[in-house]
Design a protein around this motif. Structure first.
Motif, PDB file in Angstrom:
ATOM      1  N   THR A 155     -33.641  -4.869  50.071  1.00 35.87           N
ATOM      2  CA  THR A 155     -33.071  -3.623  49.541  1.00 35.87           C
ATOM      3  C   THR A 155     -33.046  -3.669  48.023  1.00 35.87           C
ATOM      4  N   LEU A 156     -32.792  -2.509  47.420  1.00 36.88           N
ATOM      5  CA  LEU A 156     -32.732  -2.394  45.960  1.00 36.88           C
ATOM      6  C   LEU A 156     -31.370  -1.870  45.532  1.00 36.88           C
ATOM      7  N   ASP A 157     -30.681  -2.642  44.690  1.00 37.27           N
ATOM      8  CA  ASP A 157     -29.490  -2.148  44.003  1.00 37.27           C
ATOM      9  C   ASP A 157     -30.011  -1.344  42.810  1.00 37.27           C
ATOM     10  N   TYR A 158     -30.123  -0.029  43.014  1.00 37.26           N
ATOM     11  CA  TYR A 158     -30.812   0.770  42.003  1.00 37.26           C
ATOM     12  C   TYR A 158     -29.952   1.048  40.777  1.00 37.26           C
ATOM     13  N   LYS A 159     -28.640   0.815  40.846  1.00 35.65           N
ATOM     14  CA  LYS A 159     -27.804   0.967  39.653  1.00 35.65           C
ATOM     15  C   LYS A 159     -28.129  -0.117  38.636  1.00 35.65           C
ATOM     16  N   ARG A 160     -28.394  -1.324  39.130  1.00 37.86           N
ATOM     17  CA  ARG A 160     -28.673  -2.470  38.257  1.00 37.86           C
ATOM     18  C   ARG A 160     -30.149  -2.849  38.269  1.00 37.86           C
ATOM     19  N   ASN A 161     -30.926  -2.185  39.127  1.00 37.40           N
ATOM     20  CA  ASN A 161     -32.346  -2.460  39.304  1.00 37.40           C
ATOM     21  C   ASN A 161     -32.588  -3.916  39.716  1.00 37.40           C
ATOM     22  N   ILE A 162     -31.793  -4.361  40.691  1.00 37.42           N
ATOM     23  CA  ILE A 162     -31.939  -5.706  41.252  1.00 37.42           C
ATOM     24  C   ILE A 162     -32.517  -5.582  42.658  1.00 37.42           C
ATOM     25  N   TYR A 163     -33.638  -6.221  42.866  1.00 35.34           N
ATOM     26  CA  TYR A 163     -34.349  -6.182  44.146  1.00 35.34           C
ATOM     27  C   TYR A 163     -33.908  -7.408  44.958  1.00 35.34           C
ATOM     28  N   TYR A 164     -33.236  -7.174  46.093  1.00 35.86           N
ATOM     29  CA  TYR A 164     -32.759  -8.263  46.944  1.00 35.86           C
ATOM     30  C   TYR A 164     -33.756  -8.507  48.069  1.00 35.86           C
ATOM     31  N   LEU A 192     -28.164 -19.170  53.084  1.00 35.77           N
ATOM     32  CA  LEU A 192     -27.566 -18.951  54.402  1.00 35.77           C
ATOM     33  C   LEU A 192     -27.852 -20.105  55.356  1.00 35.77           C
ATOM     34  N   THR A 193     -28.520 -21.155  54.891  1.00 37.01           N
ATOM     35  CA  THR A 193     -29.003 -22.292  55.689  1.00 37.01           C
ATOM     36  C   THR A 193     -29.800 -21.751  56.875  1.00 37.01           C
ATOM     37  N   SER A 194     -29.359 -22.045  58.104  1.00 32.54           N
ATOM     38  CA  SER A 194     -30.125 -21.596  59.275  1.00 32.54           C
ATOM     39  C   SER A 194     -29.717 -20.203  59.742  1.00 32.54           C
ATOM     40  N   ASN A 195     -28.723 -19.625  59.094  1.00 28.47           N
ATOM     41  CA  ASN A 195     -28.244 -18.299  59.488  1.00 28.47           C
ATOM     42  C   ASN A 195     -29.063 -17.220  58.788  1.00 28.47           C
ATOM     43  N   GLU A 196     -28.782 -15.963  59.093  1.00 31.68           N
ATOM     44  CA  GLU A 196     -29.612 -14.906  58.516  1.00 31.68           C
ATOM     45  C   GLU A 196     -28.845 -13.594  58.396  1.00 31.68           C
ATOM     46  N   ILE A 197     -29.349 -12.723  57.544  1.00 33.89           N
ATOM     47  CA  ILE A 197     -28.824 -11.360  57.413  1.00 33.89           C
ATOM     48  C   ILE A 197     -29.958 -10.397  57.696  1.00 33.89           C
ATOM     49  N   ASP A 198     -29.714  -9.487  58.622  1.00 37.92           N
ATOM     50  CA  ASP A 198     -30.704  -8.469  58.972  1.00 37.92           C
ATOM     51  C   ASP A 198     -30.201  -7.092  58.557  1.00 37.92           C
ATOM     52  N   GLY A 199     -31.139  -6.176  58.364  1.00 43.77           N
ATOM     53  CA  GLY A 199     -30.764  -4.802  58.036  1.00 43.77           C
ATOM     54  C   GLY A 199     -30.040  -4.671  56.715  1.00 43.77           C
ATOM     55  N   LEU A 200     -30.374  -5.513  55.739  1.00 44.76           N
ATOM     56  CA  LEU A 200     -29.692  -5.480  54.453  1.00 44.76           C
ATOM     57  C   LEU A 200     -29.941  -4.150  53.750  1.00 44.76           C
ATOM     58  N   ALA A 201     -28.878  -3.538  53.228  1.00 44.18           N
ATOM     59  CA  ALA A 201     -28.999  -2.241  52.547  1.00 44.18           C
ATOM     60  C   ALA A 201     -27.957  -2.150  51.444  1.00 44.18           C
ATOM     61  N   TYR A 202     -28.290  -1.421  50.392  1.00 42.11           N
ATOM     62  CA  TYR A 202     -27.351  -1.200  49.283  1.00 42.11           C
ATOM     63  C   TYR A 202     -26.717   0.172  49.414  1.00 42.11           C
ATOM     64  N   ASP A 203     -25.384   0.218  49.273  1.00 39.49           N
ATOM     65  CA  ASP A 203     -24.656   1.488  49.283  1.00 39.49           C
ATOM     66  C   ASP A 203     -24.016   1.706  47.923  1.00 39.49           C
ATOM     67  N   GLU A 204     -24.381   2.804  47.277  1.00 37.41           N
ATOM     68  CA  GLU A 204     -23.863   3.079  45.931  1.00 37.41           C
ATOM     69  C   GLU A 204     -22.385   3.446  45.959  1.00 37.41           C
ATOM     70  N   THR A 205     -21.934   4.159  46.981  1.00 43.19           N
ATOM     71  CA  THR A 205     -20.541   4.617  47.033  1.00 43.19           C
ATOM     72  C   THR A 205     -19.562   3.451  46.982  1.00 43.19           C
ATOM     73  N   THR A 206     -19.826   2.420  47.787  1.00 44.02           N
ATOM     74  CA  THR A 206     -18.944   1.246  47.800  1.00 44.02           C
ATOM     75  C   THR A 206     -19.476   0.127  46.908  1.00 44.02           C
ATOM     76  N   ASP A 207     -20.644   0.339  46.319  1.00 50.68           N
ATOM     77  CA  ASP A 207     -21.272  -0.598  45.388  1.00 50.68           C
ATOM     78  C   ASP A 207     -21.358  -2.006  45.982  1.00 50.68           C
ATOM     79  N   GLN A 208     -22.006  -2.106  47.144  1.00 50.75           N
ATOM     80  CA  GLN A 208     -22.138  -3.402  47.793  1.00 50.75           C
ATOM     81  C   GLN A 208     -23.383  -3.423  48.667  1.00 50.75           C
ATOM     82  N   LEU A 209     -23.787  -4.644  49.012  1.00 43.54           N
ATOM     83  CA  LEU A 209     -24.833  -4.842  49.997  1.00 43.54           C
ATOM     84  C   LEU A 209     -24.169  -5.006  51.360  1.00 43.54           C
ATOM     85  N   VAL A 210     -24.775  -4.468  52.396  1.00 40.14           N
ATOM     86  CA  VAL A 210     -24.213  -4.572  53.736  1.00 40.14           C
ATOM     87  C   VAL A 210     -25.337  -4.857  54.731  1.00 40.14           C
ATOM     88  N   GLY A 211     -24.960  -5.434  55.863  1.00 42.25           N
ATOM     89  CA  GLY A 211     -25.941  -5.739  56.895  1.00 42.25           C
ATOM     90  C   GLY A 211     -25.291  -6.514  58.018  1.00 42.25           C
TER      91      GLY A 211
END
Length: 304
Positions: A155-164, A192-211
Motif C-alpha cells: 500500500t501507499l501512505d500518500y500523505k507522506r509518499n511512503i510505499y509499504y 514479522l519473522t514467520s508471521n505475515e500481514i495480508d490485505g495491507l491498506a492505508y487509511d487517511e482518516t485514521t492515518d494508519q496502516l491496517v490489515g
C-alpha cells in the motif's frame, strides 16, 4: 423569512442527496466457472444492494494489479503488457494502452497525481509511470534484490509518499518495509519473522496502516491464528476486540479485494466457495456490516 428557511432546507436536502448518490462501493466479480462476470456499483448500507451492473466478460482474469484514482473515480489495471483505465462511475473501460514492460503492485498518489509501480528486472526498482506516456518510466530507487514481494499485500501512505511493501527475505523472514519515495530511503522496517500481514491498506482518516495479521506458529492444534491489526507511528497493534477471527467470518482473504478509505476497511473472504463481504469501522473499532455475496469481489474501492 419562513420561505427562505424552507428553500435553504430544501437546498441542503438536495445537496445531501447528491452526495449520498456518490457514496458507493465499486467492484468487479470474478468467477472462472460462471463466465458471467460484471462490474458492480453497490450500496453497502443496504446489504450490498446493486445500484448498477455491467457485463465484464473475462478480461478481468488477466489483471495482476490495480490502483485507484479517487478524485477522478478511475481504476488503473495492469494486464498482460497493458495498462487499462476503468471509469468507476460509468463502469466501463475508457482506455487501453500497451506497455513495453510489466510493472507490478501499482499505487496511485492522489496528492501529487502520480502512478507508482515496482519493476522487477535486473533489480527491484520503484518507478513512476507517466500517465501521459505510459511507457515512460522514471526510476526512483532500487531496493533489496533478495526480497520476494508478497502479491497484493502492499500500500501507499500518500500523505507522506511512503510505499509499504510486504516481502520475504533470504532467511524466510516476512517483513513490512516502508520506502520513502521523496527522500529515496527506507523509512520503516517491521520484522514479522514467520508471521505475515495480508490485505495491507492505508487509511487517511485514521492515518494508519491496517490489515489482517496471521500468526503461523504457536497456535492451538498447529493451526494459524488471524486477527485484525494496525500500524501507526511505527507500532504494530493487534485488535483483540475482534477475536480470532472475531466478528469476522473465517476463510481465505481475497487477493486484491481489500481496501481502506474514509475510516473504513473493506474485505472479502472465501470459505469453501462461500463468499462474505464485510466492512470494519476503523474509528470505533467494530464490524460495521457483513453479508454473503454470490461471487468473488476483486479490485474494490469505496467512492464518496
Amino acid at each position: 423569512m419562513k420561505l427562505s428557511i424552507i428553500l435553504l432546507s430544501l437546498l441542503l436536502a438536495i445537496v445531501l442527496l447528491a452526495e449520498a448518490s456518490y457514496c458507493h462501493y465499486v467492484t468487479l466479480t470474478y468467477d472462472l466457472e460462471l463466465k458471467n462476470n460484471s462490474a458492480l456499483m453497490i450500496d453497502i448500507s443496504q446489504g450490498g444492494k446493486v445500484l448498477l451492473a455491467r457485463p465484464w466478460a473475462n478480461e478481468v482474469f488477466q489483471y495482476v494489479g490495480y490502483a485507484v484514482n479517487p478524485k477522478d473515480k478511475l481504476y488503473y489495471f495492469l494486464g498482460d503488457y497493458e495498462l487499462i483505465t476503468f471509469n468507476a462511475s460509468a463502469l466501463i473501460i475508457s482506455k487501453h494502452e500497451s506497455l513495453n514492460d510489466i510493472p507490478t503492485e501499482i499505487q496511485y498518489n492522489p496528492v501529487n497525481g502520480k502512478l507508482y509501480g515496482i519493476l522487477q528486472e535486473n533489480d527491484n526498482e520503484f518507478i513512476e509511470i507517466n500517465l501521459s506516456n505510459v511507457n515512460q518510466f522514471t526510476k526512483i530507487m532500487t531496493f533489496d534484490d533478495d526480497f520476494a514481494i508478497i502479491e497484493g499485500a502492499n500500500t501507499l501512505d500518500y500523505k507522506r509518499n511512503i510505499y509499504y511493501v510486504c516481502v520475504s527475505d533470504s532467511n524466510n523472514n516476512n517483513l513490512v518495509v516502508g520506502y520513502d519515495l521523496n527522500n529515496k530511503q527506507i523509512a520503516y522496517t517491521l520484522n514479522l519473522t514467520s508471521n505475515e500481514i495480508d490485505g495491507l491498506a492505508y487509511d487517511e482518516t485514521t492515518d494508519q496502516l491496517v490489515g489482517f495479521y496471521t500468526k503461523n506458529t504457536g497456535c492451538s492444534g498447529n493451526e494459524t491464528c488471524t486477527w485484525f491489526c494496525s500500524i501507526k507511528n511505527g507500532k504494530l497493534e493487534i485488535w483483540n476486540n475482534l477475536d480470532k477471527p472475531g466478528a469476522l467470518p473465517g476463510g481465505i482473504l481475497g487477493l486484491f479485494s481489500n481496501s481502506a478509505s474514509y475510516g473504513m476497511y473493506f474485505y472479502q473472504v472465501d470459505y469453501f466457495g462461500k463468499y462474505t463481504f464485510g466492512v470494519i469501522d476503523l474509528v470505533r473499532r467494530r464490524l460495521m456490516t457483513s453479508f454473503p455475496i454470490y461471487n468473488n469481489f476483486i479490485y474494490g474501492h469505496y467512492f464518496h
